[in-house]
Design an enzyme around this catalytic site. Structure first.
Site, PDB file in Angstrom:
ATOM      1  N   CYS A  13       1.174  -1.182   0.073  1.00  0.00           N
ATOM      2  CA  CYS A  13       0.001   0.059  -0.237  1.00  0.00           C
ATOM      3  C   CYS A  13       0.398   1.230  -0.024  1.00  0.00           C
ATOM      4  CB  CYS A  13      -0.740  -0.243   1.512  1.00  0.00           C
ATOM      5  SG  CYS A  13      -0.164  -0.267   2.829  1.00  0.00           S
ATOM      6  N   GLY A  14       1.910   1.257   0.272  1.00  0.00           N
ATOM      7  CA  GLY A  14       2.608   2.239   0.078  1.00  0.00           C
ATOM      8  C   GLY A  14       4.480   2.392   0.818  1.00  0.00           C
TER       9      GLY A  14
END
Length: 153
Positions: A13-14
């Site tokens: 998700c980053g």
């Protein structure tokens, strides 16, 4: 069977980036980064036991003074140019020694030498049963480069 199976693809998700603009080391930055990781439970990075994580972590600048202190305490001759490798070895002492022997042989081919091995202190009390069941023997290998700084690599 194909090499690529879209049902097995997982995406992250980053990531977070926290840095001091002038490059000053800071324990406050480390604490802030750990707090950020701790708050990212939405990642789904916690196993069914509620304690075992997904192995996310921090990337830090090599703590030269700390590693040199460790080398001095262990009476290792650490070269001006050196590296520290994190190794995850088998809990079986015979397999672990075999891996160490292979690492030593391969490094010597590159004119690098092992100054020492260090067992990394861990706190098994904070681990869930799933992580504890597969916990490797975590060690660091201190590797010295030749004085002239030239290796075969």
């Amino acid at each position: 069977m194909a090499l690529y199976d879209p049902s097995l693809v997982k995406d992250n998700c980053g990531f977070g980036l926290i840095a001091h603009m002038q490059g000053q080391p800071s324990h406050k930055l480390v604490r802030t980064a750990i707090s950020a990781l701790d708050r990212m439970t939405h990642r789904g990075g916690i196993n069914s036991d509620g304690k075992t994580g997904d192995g996310c972590g921090l990337l830090l600048q090599k703590p030269d003074s700390y590693f040199r202190l460790i080398a001095e305490e262990n009476q290792w001759n650490l070269a001006k140019q050196y590296a520290v490798g994190m190794m995850f070895l088998s809990k079986d002492p015979v397999k672990a020694q075999s891996a160490k022997d292979i690492i030593n042989q391969e490094l010597s081919k590159e004119t690098l030498t092992i100054s020492g091995w260090r067992d990394v202190p861990t706190n098994e009390d904070v681990l869930g049963p799933i992580a504890l069941n597969s916990l490797p023997n975590i060690v660091q290998v201190f590797i010295s480069a030749p004085l002239d700084g030239v290796s075969k690599m």
